[in-house]
Scaffold this motif. Sequence first.
Motif, PDB file in Angstrom:
ATOM      1  N   ARG A   1       4.768  19.232   6.012  1.00 14.49           N
ATOM      2  CA  ARG A   1       6.116  19.771   5.767  1.00 14.49           C
ATOM      3  C   ARG A   1       7.215  18.768   6.140  1.00 14.49           C
ATOM      4  O   ARG A   1       8.234  18.676   5.461  1.00 14.49           O
ATOM      5  N   PHE A   2       7.010  18.020   7.228  1.00 12.64           N
ATOM      6  CA  PHE A   2       8.029  17.068   7.674  1.00 12.64           C
ATOM      7  C   PHE A   2       8.266  15.939   6.673  1.00 12.64           C
ATOM      8  O   PHE A   2       9.410  15.702   6.275  1.00 12.64           O
ATOM      9  N   PRO A   3       7.222  15.206   6.217  1.00 13.10           N
ATOM     10  CA  PRO A   3       7.491  14.164   5.226  1.00 13.10           C
ATOM     11  C   PRO A   3       8.041  14.732   3.910  1.00 13.10           C
ATOM     12  O   PRO A   3       8.870  14.106   3.251  1.00 13.10           O
ATOM     13  N   ARG A   4       7.616  15.927   3.541  1.00 12.64           N
ATOM     14  CA  ARG A   4       8.173  16.546   2.335  1.00 12.64           C
ATOM     15  C   ARG A   4       9.666  16.805   2.495  1.00 12.64           C
ATOM     16  O   ARG A   4      10.450  16.634   1.570  1.00 12.64           O
TER      17      ARG A   4
ATOM     18  N   LYS B   1      -0.085  12.247   8.732  1.00 14.52           N
ATOM     19  CA  LYS B   1      -1.087  11.850   9.727  1.00 14.52           C
ATOM     20  C   LYS B   1      -0.585  10.690  10.582  1.00 14.52           C
ATOM     21  O   LYS B   1      -0.744  10.690  11.789  1.00 14.52           O
ATOM     22  N   VAL B   2       0.051   9.703   9.933  1.00 13.76           N
ATOM     23  CA  VAL B   2       0.595   8.555  10.671  1.00 13.76           C
ATOM     24  C   VAL B   2       1.669   9.013  11.656  1.00 13.76           C
ATOM     25  O   VAL B   2       1.715   8.563  12.807  1.00 13.76           O
ATOM     26  N   LEU B   3       2.538   9.927  11.211  1.00 18.55           N
ATOM     27  CA  LEU B   3       3.632  10.401  12.059  1.00 18.55           C
ATOM     28  C   LEU B   3       3.177  11.459  13.065  1.00 18.55           C
ATOM     29  O   LEU B   3       3.914  11.797  13.986  1.00 18.55           O
ATOM     30  N   GLY B   4       1.989  12.002  12.868  1.00 19.51           N
ATOM     31  CA  GLY B   4       1.496  13.038  13.769  1.00 19.51           C
ATOM     32  C   GLY B   4       2.197  14.363  13.559  1.00 19.51           C
ATOM     33  O   GLY B   4       2.446  15.097  14.522  1.00 19.51           O
TER      34      GLY B   4
ATOM     35  N   GLU C   1      14.112   2.529  12.105  1.00 22.66           N
ATOM     36  CA  GLU C   1      15.481   3.042  12.120  1.00 22.66           C
ATOM     37  C   GLU C   1      15.645   4.227  13.050  1.00 22.66           C
ATOM     38  O   GLU C   1      16.741   4.477  13.556  1.00 22.66           O
ATOM     39  N   ASN C   2      14.590   4.974  13.287  1.00 23.96           N
ATOM     40  CA  ASN C   2      14.677   6.183  14.092  1.00 23.96           C
ATOM     41  C   ASN C   2      14.051   6.049  15.468  1.00 23.96           C
ATOM     42  O   ASN C   2      13.862   7.045  16.161  1.00 23.96           O
TER      43      ASN C   2
ATOM     44  N   ARG D   1       0.857  -1.181   0.000  1.00 21.34           N
ATOM     45  CA  ARG D   1       0.000   0.000   0.000  1.00 21.34           C
ATOM     46  C   ARG D   1       0.895   1.233   0.000  1.00 21.34           C
ATOM     47  O   ARG D   1       1.870   1.316   0.743  1.00 21.34           O
ATOM     48  N   TYR D   2       0.566   2.191  -0.844  1.00 19.73           N
ATOM     49  CA  TYR D   2       1.341   3.421  -0.964  1.00 19.73           C
ATOM     50  C   TYR D   2       0.544   4.582  -0.392  1.00 19.73           C
ATOM     51  O   TYR D   2      -0.649   4.724  -0.662  1.00 19.73           O
ATOM     52  N   LEU D   3       1.216   5.401   0.399  1.00 17.97           N
ATOM     53  CA  LEU D   3       0.566   6.500   1.097  1.00 17.97           C
ATOM     54  C   LEU D   3       0.957   7.840   0.494  1.00 17.97           C
ATOM     55  O   LEU D   3       2.101   8.025   0.058  1.00 17.97           O
ATOM     56  N   SER D   4       0.035   8.769   0.530  1.00 15.97           N
ATOM     57  CA  SER D   4       0.333  10.131   0.088  1.00 15.97           C
ATOM     58  C   SER D   4       1.121  10.838   1.195  1.00 15.97           C
ATOM     59  O   SER D   4       1.202  10.364   2.333  1.00 15.97           O
ATOM     60  N   VAL D   5       1.668  11.981   0.867  1.00 19.31           N
ATOM     61  CA  VAL D   5       2.411  12.770   1.849  1.00 19.31           C
ATOM     62  C   VAL D   5       1.490  13.149   3.012  1.00 19.31           C
ATOM     63  O   VAL D   5       1.903  13.098   4.177  1.00 19.31           O
ATOM     64  N   GLU D   6       0.267  13.480   2.702  1.00 20.94           N
ATOM     65  CA  GLU D   6      -0.691  13.840   3.740  1.00 20.94           C
ATOM     66  C   GLU D   6      -0.971  12.662   4.672  1.00 20.94           C
ATOM     67  O   GLU D   6      -1.066  12.831   5.896  1.00 20.94           O
ATOM     68  N   GLN D   7      -1.106  11.462   4.114  1.00 13.27           N
ATOM     69  CA  GLN D   7      -1.348  10.276   4.928  1.00 13.27           C
ATOM     70  C   GLN D   7      -0.139   9.955   5.806  1.00 13.27           C
ATOM     71  O   GLN D   7      -0.295   9.574   6.963  1.00 13.27           O
ATOM     72  N   VAL D   8       1.056  10.116   5.267  1.00 12.41           N
ATOM     73  CA  VAL D   8       2.277   9.876   6.052  1.00 12.41           C
ATOM     74  C   VAL D   8       2.351  10.867   7.210  1.00 12.41           C
ATOM     75  O   VAL D   8       2.679  10.490   8.339  1.00 12.41           O
TER      76      VAL D   8
END
Length: 67
Positions: free
Chosen positions: A20-23, A13-16, A53-54, A4-11
């Motif tokens: 700007r951060f995933p970009r 949301k997952v990371l909270g 990893e983080n 499953r591939y996620l959009s930047v917006e979905q990523v």
Amino acid sequence: MDERYLSVEQVAKVLGTTVRFPRRLIEERRIEFVKAGRHVRIAQSALAAYIAENTVTPRLTHLKGAA
């Protein structure tokens, strides 16, 4: 292909975080991503690998003088 591939917006949301951060992760090539035309997607497995990893585990040391 069950990935499953996620959009930047979905990523974000997952990371909270904000988008700007995933970009920034993508721009700095700190996370694996797929570019399909102008669309950028991040595989769930790549996001899970980034998180693993983080992830920082706590140190189990005893403090001197602690009761």
